[in-house]
Design a protein around this motif. Structure first.
Motif, mmCIF file in Angstrom:
data_model
loop_
_atom_site.group_PDB
_atom_site.id
_atom_site.type_symbol
_atom_site.label_atom_id
_atom_site.label_comp_id
_atom_site.label_asym_id
_atom_site.label_seq_id
_atom_site.Cartn_x
_atom_site.Cartn_y
_atom_site.Cartn_z
ATOM 1 N N LEU A 1 0.839 -1.201 0.000
ATOM 2 C CA LEU A 1 0.000 0.000 0.000
ATOM 3 C C LEU A 1 0.872 1.247 0.000
ATOM 4 O O LEU A 1 0.588 2.224 -0.713
ATOM 5 N N CYS A 2 1.939 1.208 0.794
ATOM 6 C CA CYS A 2 2.834 2.367 0.868
ATOM 7 C C CYS A 2 3.489 2.665 -0.481
ATOM 8 O O CYS A 2 3.784 3.822 -0.794
ATOM 9 N N LYS A 3 3.728 1.636 -1.285
ATOM 10 C CA LYS A 3 4.280 1.865 -2.628
ATOM 11 C C LYS A 3 3.307 2.692 -3.458
ATOM 12 O O LYS A 3 3.713 3.590 -4.201
ATOM 13 N N PHE A 4 2.012 2.371 -3.345
ATOM 14 C CA PHE A 4 0.993 3.149 -4.047
ATOM 15 C C PHE A 4 1.011 4.592 -3.546
ATOM 16 O O PHE A 4 0.958 5.546 -4.336
ATOM 17 N N ALA A 5 1.042 4.736 -2.220
ATOM 18 C CA ALA A 5 0.981 6.077 -1.629
ATOM 19 C C ALA A 5 2.182 6.916 -2.027
ATOM 20 O O ALA A 5 2.039 8.083 -2.430
ATOM 21 N N GLU A 6 3.376 6.342 -1.908
ATOM 22 C CA GLU A 6 4.590 7.102 -2.209
ATOM 23 C C GLU A 6 4.677 7.474 -3.682
ATOM 24 O O GLU A 6 5.289 8.474 -4.042
ATOM 25 N N ALA A 7 4.055 6.669 -4.552
ATOM 26 C CA ALA A 7 4.055 6.974 -5.984
ATOM 27 C C ALA A 7 2.922 7.916 -6.372
ATOM 28 O O ALA A 7 2.785 8.280 -7.542
ATOM 29 N N GLY A 8 2.108 8.306 -5.382
ATOM 30 C CA GLY A 8 0.984 9.198 -5.666
ATOM 31 C C GLY A 8 -0.169 8.501 -6.361
ATOM 32 O O GLY A 8 -0.998 9.147 -7.000
ATOM 33 N N ASN A 9 -0.251 7.173 -6.211
ATOM 34 C CA ASN A 9 -1.304 6.409 -6.877
ATOM 35 C C ASN A 9 -2.497 6.133 -5.959
ATOM 36 O O ASN A 9 -3.157 5.110 -6.089
ATOM 37 N N LEU A 10 -2.740 7.035 -5.030
ATOM 38 C CA LEU A 10 -3.920 6.971 -4.177
ATOM 39 C C LEU A 10 -4.554 8.352 -4.129
ATOM 40 O O LEU A 10 -3.849 9.368 -4.200
ATOM 41 N N TYR A 11 -5.848 8.393 -3.997
ATOM 42 C CA TYR A 11 -6.506 9.674 -3.732
ATOM 43 C C TYR A 11 -7.785 9.414 -2.948
ATOM 44 O O TYR A 11 -8.371 8.331 -3.021
ATOM 45 N N ARG A 12 -8.178 10.401 -2.161
ATOM 46 C CA ARG A 12 -9.445 10.294 -1.449
ATOM 47 C C ARG A 12 -10.458 11.152 -2.176
ATOM 48 O O ARG A 12 -10.220 12.338 -2.436
ATOM 49 N N GLY A 13 -11.562 10.550 -2.522
ATOM 50 C CA GLY A 13 -12.592 11.273 -3.247
ATOM 51 C C GLY A 13 -13.953 10.721 -2.902
ATOM 52 O O GLY A 13 -14.082 9.712 -2.219
ATOM 53 N N SER A 14 -14.964 11.409 -3.379
ATOM 54 C CA SER A 14 -16.337 10.974 -3.138
ATOM 55 C C SER A 14 -16.924 10.511 -4.454
ATOM 56 O O SER A 14 -17.043 11.293 -5.403
ATOM 57 N N LYS A 15 -17.281 9.241 -4.495
ATOM 58 C CA LYS A 15 -17.908 8.663 -5.678
ATOM 59 C C LYS A 15 -18.961 7.671 -5.210
ATOM 60 O O LYS A 15 -18.828 7.083 -4.132
ATOM 61 N N PRO A 16 -19.982 7.471 -6.014
ATOM 62 C CA PRO A 16 -20.936 6.415 -5.654
ATOM 63 C C PRO A 16 -20.264 5.049 -5.788
ATOM 64 O O PRO A 16 -19.646 4.753 -6.808
ATOM 65 N N VAL A 17 -20.379 4.265 -4.760
ATOM 66 C CA VAL A 17 -19.829 2.911 -4.777
ATOM 67 C C VAL A 17 -20.919 1.945 -4.330
ATOM 68 O O VAL A 17 -21.904 2.340 -3.701
ATOM 69 N N MET A 18 -20.751 0.676 -4.661
ATOM 70 C CA MET A 18 -21.681 -0.344 -4.177
ATOM 71 C C MET A 18 -21.620 -0.368 -2.649
ATOM 72 O O MET A 18 -20.541 -0.518 -2.067
ATOM 73 N N TRP A 19 -22.766 -0.257 -2.033
ATOM 74 C CA TRP A 19 -22.806 -0.146 -0.575
ATOM 75 C C TRP A 19 -23.864 -1.096 -0.019
ATOM 76 O O TRP A 19 -24.984 -1.167 -0.513
ATOM 77 N N SER A 20 -23.495 -1.810 1.048
ATOM 78 C CA SER A 20 -24.453 -2.685 1.720
ATOM 79 C C SER A 20 -24.944 -2.012 2.993
ATOM 80 O O SER A 20 -24.181 -1.862 3.951
ATOM 81 N N PRO A 21 -26.212 -1.580 3.045
ATOM 82 C CA PRO A 21 -26.745 -0.983 4.279
ATOM 83 C C PRO A 21 -26.773 -1.967 5.437
ATOM 84 O O PRO A 21 -26.720 -1.566 6.596
ATOM 85 N N VAL A 22 -26.849 -3.263 5.137
ATOM 86 C CA VAL A 22 -26.870 -4.272 6.195
ATOM 87 C C VAL A 22 -25.479 -4.430 6.802
ATOM 88 O O VAL A 22 -25.305 -4.461 8.021
ATOM 89 N N GLU A 23 -24.464 -4.532 5.925
ATOM 90 C CA GLU A 23 -23.095 -4.730 6.408
ATOM 91 C C GLU A 23 -22.367 -3.416 6.680
ATOM 92 O O GLU A 23 -21.267 -3.408 7.208
ATOM 93 N N LYS A 24 -22.995 -2.302 6.262
ATOM 94 C CA LYS A 24 -22.491 -0.957 6.518
ATOM 95 C C LYS A 24 -21.080 -0.755 5.975
ATOM 96 O O LYS A 24 -20.191 -0.244 6.651
#
Length: 964
Positions: free
Chosen positions: A176-199
């Motif tokens: 995961l840190c390899k992704f982060a250090e290479a700038g291959n991660l971002y935090r954003g808001s997008k619609p994703v598949m979500w389970s209200p039961v499993e939250k």
């Protein structure tokens, strides 16, 4: 003269073996498996193949959350077959099994236990909950491990890989840190598949689709507020008209977060006046031209069947709609705004909604106008974002609207999870409120479509916009290209078996959105990021190193707020950073297995990359894909060179197996009843690349196949009792033996090709057919007289047994990867001393089969003639004219006999009394009048009377005979 009444049974050389016809596999197999463990068979094989060419099959980790099912059994038998055949071919093919231990599959099971005890998971300390998840996973790892060993799967069972091992968790964090250090991660808001039961958010691979026939569908009117100056709509508005843009949706619960309406630029729309079904003033509707008829059917409640009733509302509405409509091209709707039906609530609902051009809008169904809720749809989100419209995050993790939401939030007693039927139904609170507002034009619960469900809880999922961590698919990488283009390039390079797998995974990767890495759960590897107040995250290799080493020492529990300052070190102020509390998608965990299994050095027999990944076809969207993306991002290529996929196991009728239907096949029970080798033979006999079947009758047929194979080995063992010769002792090899050796050589090449191409059903079929058709029904049948009745010094008998010895050594090796227990039993029966020295058939290599000359065309012609003779004899046997073929005199067409073949050889091949040749085309059969030899039971001219001996038998037993 011989004594015609003597019993010559004791002079016949019948096969002798202690190998029983009754297999007793359920009783024998556990003892054989225990012996393998005792002698360290897997380790012995590694030592024997050390230094050879490597073949690496990397095991895809199953979830450790239940007993082995038939899909597990099939999958592991195929993997075992791959490794065993590669080892047999002389390669070094180790097998390290593994398990996926994090995430919802385990967490959900632990929560189920909590619910039974009326215990709230949220009230349990996180460390304690994770410890219970870890213990639960360990329990099922141990259970499945014993079940797979019992199935005959050979591997490093004492040292499997587990994604919950601290070393593995540390490697996942490091990746995961390899992704982060290479700038291959971002935090954003997008619609994703979500389970209200499993939250929690779900990956596509955690979702299954179920056909529904009772989904709601509604038509909702949005009053047009304004349009572009000079447009048809604005002119109508200026003239005092009231116009409603009509949307159609199957998700009424998304109307409370509507923020726009989409249209198609090239679609023709009509503004038309239709009589109100409430018999009040007419309304103007805006609907796509192609969809007016079905729209009016829905709102009038009438259906046009055959013709339209001229007295009905539908007919009148159609007349109004189609006589003199205003026709508008979609692109002319630019600048139009509509009012939300619940605008009287004020606030969020008071603002007019824009109409926006969307290239995804079609006229396949609905009205040609699509309501946009950027919180709950991918197209909605993207289109609204282009126009500066942001999501509202109105729906909480349990599927209810926020407490402060104007409509159906807070204290509204009708408040429920949005996806539940009582809430989302045509008579639920949303539809009732729309109906009261005069905006609900139609509502029914009869729409048929496929809808996503969580494959664990089986509950419906929703698209929900929440802040998540993503891996971008289309960001330019420093080395060139994007993650998507790099993955697509590797998909072109990798060999997919069957080939259609390439298009399957290729289409998925080509169209997939950014990879959602975050999950809002407790049991998993944390997303070990420190985030600044401006939303950016820390990229510091030294900080990451401290985190990785802490996880290596303490596991995932190391990521806790108490150690925040320790991780950040002296260079950073802890108050300036937030620790991410989400965990990683378990597909990221499993996507990293190539790193901590093949590269770590913990398993020195392994190496990176793998030659082969082998899983079910559903893993094109699961493990195959997550491994591909993870490796392409961090290593520039796929972690595999080949991908082999199998289909799903259906019941005997071709239906999907389900506990609720009661049609599942339990491999654990099957092993107790029939033995593991029967399951293995089934798995390796079906065309596993497609969906395939299992059931009682199918297994019964497999059992028959097994008995024939076992009988072949029993015959070989009996016929070779006491045999210590070799080819050099046999003298001249008869033509029949040369022919059979040529068949063996051909089989050897075909089996080798099938093994190298993973064509295991062909491999098994070839082996079974050779044993049944070429040996039992042909070679053994013909030569049983030579084996039983020729003398010990007979050249022909010795040649036959020499060939049987070659067949034995080849067939026991060919069968060993398929019938792992039976082959060992066969080998140890013939070579008990090898067992005493901790030997095993599974340490042997591919047999050395001699290439011998043979007139194949001649022998194929003779086999064909033999079949004709057998067919001609059968009616006489059936009518009890003769009891056996030995009593038959056969006349065959002269031109059907190859040149140089004697009548005596023909009689030997046909197992008949005598053979003559005639000019007729058909085979003629009559009963012999010759006497029957009292020892070999052949009816021959040189037998003076029934019960006396023929010349051959008399010579063997040392008696004189008198020629007739």
């Amino acid at each position: 003269m011989a004594d015609s009444k003597r019993d010559y049974k004791d002079t016949v050389f019948l096969p002798k073996t202690g190998f029983p016809m009754k297999a007793g596999l359920p009783q024998k197999e556990p003892g054989i498996e225990a012996r393998w463990r005792e002698i360290g068979l897997y380790e012995k094989l590694r030592e024997a193949r050390a230094g050879r060419e490597k073949f690496i099959l990397h095991d895809g980790p199953p979830y450790a959350n239940g007993d082995m099912h038939i899909g597990h059994a099939l999958n592991h038998i195929l993997k075992d077959m791959v490794c065993r055949t590669q080892n047999l071919l002389g390669k070094d093919a180790p097998y390290v099994p593994g398990w996926d231990c994090h995430g919802l599959p385990i967490e959900w099971k632990v929560e189920e236990q909590y619910r039974k005890k009326k215990k709230n998971k949220d009230e349990v300390p996180a460390r304690e909950f994770r410890a219970e998840c870890r213990a639960y996973a360990h329990k099922w790892v141990d259970t499945q491990r014993e079940q797979l060993k019992r199935l005959g799967i050979m591997g490093d069972w004492d040292n499997p890989y587990l994604t919950m091992d601290f070393q593995a968790e540390a490697t996942i964090v490091a990746e995961l840190c390899k992704f982060a250090e290479a700038g291959n991660l971002y935090r954003g808001s997008k619609p994703v598949m979500w389970s209200p039961v499993e939250k929690t958010a779900l990956a596509e691979a955690e979702v299954e689709y179920e056909d529904l026939t009772d989904s709601p569908q509604i038509d909702v009117a949005f009053e047009v507020a304004e349009a572009a100056a000079g447009s048809v709509i604005q002119n109508l508005l200026d003239g005092g008209a009231t116009i409603h843009a009509v949307i159609w949706t199957t998700t009424p619960w998304t109307i409370p977060v509507n923020q726009a309406i989409a249209y198609g630029a090239d679609i023709s729309y009509h503004v038309f006046d239709a009589p109100d079904w409430t018999h009040e003033n007419p309304h103007y509707f805006l609907v796509a031209e192609e969809l007016i008829h079905p729209f009016l059917e829905r709102i009038t409640g009438e259906r046009a069947v055959g013709h339209v009733n001229p007295d009905g509302l539908l007919f009148k509405a159609l007349q109004c709609a189609l006589d003199e409509p205003w026709v508008i091209k979609g692109s002319d709707l630019a600048g139009t705004k509509v009012r939300h039906p619940m605008r009287h609530l004020g606030g969020f609902y008071a603002t007019p909604r824009p109409m926006l051009e969307g290239d995804f809008v079609t006229t396949d169904s609905g009205t040609g106008l699509v309501h946009m809720a950027p919180d709950h749809g991918e197209d909605d989100f993207e289109l609204c974002r282009e126009h500066g419209i942001e999501p509202q995050f109105a729906v909480m993790d349990d599927g209810r609207y926020r407490d402060d939401w104007l409509w159906l939030g807070g204290a509204d007693e009708r408040r429920r999870s949005v996806i539940n039927k009582p809430f989302n139904a045509p008579d639920g609170p949303i539809c009732n409120d729309l109906r009261e507002a005069g905006a609900l034009l139609s509502a029914s619960a009869d729409y048929e479509h496929s809808y996503p469900h969580s494959w664990r809880s089986k509950a419906k999922v929703i698209y929900r916009c929440t802040p998540q961590w993503f891996v971008p698919m289309d960001k330019d990488l420093p080395e060139g290209g994007t993650l998507r283009s790099r993955a697509m390039s590797e998909i072109e390079r990798v060999e997919f078996i069957p080939a259609k797998g390439q298009n399957r995974i290729g289409s998925m990767v080509e169209g997939r959105p950014d990879w959602v890495l975050s999950r809002q759960r407790a049991w998993g590897v944390p997303i070990t990021l420190f985030v600044r107040k401006d939303g950016s995250y820390l990229k510091d290799a030294a900080v990451n190193h401290r985190i990785v080493e802490a996880v290596r020492a303490d596991g995932v529990d190391a990521w806790e707020k108490a150690r925040k300052a320790e991780f950040l070190g002296a260079d950073y102020d802890p108050d300036e950073f937030e620790m991410v509390t989400d965990i990683l998608d378990v597909w990221f965990d499993s996507g990293c297995t190539h790193a901590f299994v093949l590269e770590s050095g913990r398993w020195p027999d392994l190496q990176w990359p793998a030659n082969l990944y082998l899983e079910g076809s559903d893993q094109h969207r699961g493990w195959f894909q997550s491994s591909l993306l993870q490796s392409c991002a961090t290593r520039g290529r796929a972690p595999y060179d080949q991908v082999l996929t199998h289909g799903f196991t259906m019941d005997a009728k071709g239906k999907k197996q389900s506990k609720s239907l009661g049609n599942t096949t339990d491999p654990v029970k099957m092993m107790e009843q029939t033995g593991a080798d029967i399951i293995r033979l089934w798995a390796l006999s079906v065309d596993f690349t497609e969906d395939h079947r299992i059931g009682d009758e199918i297994i019964k047929g497999v059992g028959d196949q097994y008995r024939r194979l076992r009988n072949t080995f029993r015959y070989l063992l009996g016929a070779l009792d006491g045999f210590i010769g070799d080819m050099s002792d046999s003298g001249e090899i008869p033509e029949l033996e040369l022919y059979v050796l040529s068949l063996l050589s051909e089989l050897d090449g075909k089996l080798r090709n099938a093994a190298e191409e993973y064509d295991f059903n062909t491999y098994t079929r070839l082996l079974v057919d050779f044993c049944n058709e070429d040996l039992s029904a042909f070679f053994f049948d013909i030569r049983k007289d030579t084996l039983y009745c020729d003398g010990p010094e007979s050249t022909a008998r010795n040649a036959y047994r020499t060939v049987l010895d070659l067949l034995f050594h080849a067939l026991v090796r060919y069968a060993a990867p398929v019938l792992v227990f039976t082959a060992e039993e066969v080998w140890q029966t013939r070579y008990p001393e090898d067992g005493e020295q901790d030997g095993s058939v599974h340490l042997l290599e591919w047999p050395s089969v001699p290439a011998v000359p043979s007139d194949r065309a001649k022998w194929e012609k003779l086999r064909s003639l033999r079949e004709r003779v057998t067919e001609a004899i059968e009616p006489l046997r059936r009518d009890k004219v003769i009891r056996s073929s030995n009593e038959a005199i056969v006349t065959v067409p002269a031109d059907a006999v190859p040149e140089g073949v004697s009548d005596a050889l023909l009689a030997e091949l046909f197992i008949t009394g005598t053979v003559t040749r005639g000019q007729a085309d058909e085979v003629r059969v009559s009963k012999s009048t010759d006497s029957k030899c009292g020892r070999c039971w052949r009816l021959l001219p040189d037998v003076p009377e029934d019960g006396a001996l023929c010349g051959r038998c008399a010579s063997v037993v040392g008696e004189e005979t008198v020629s007739g």
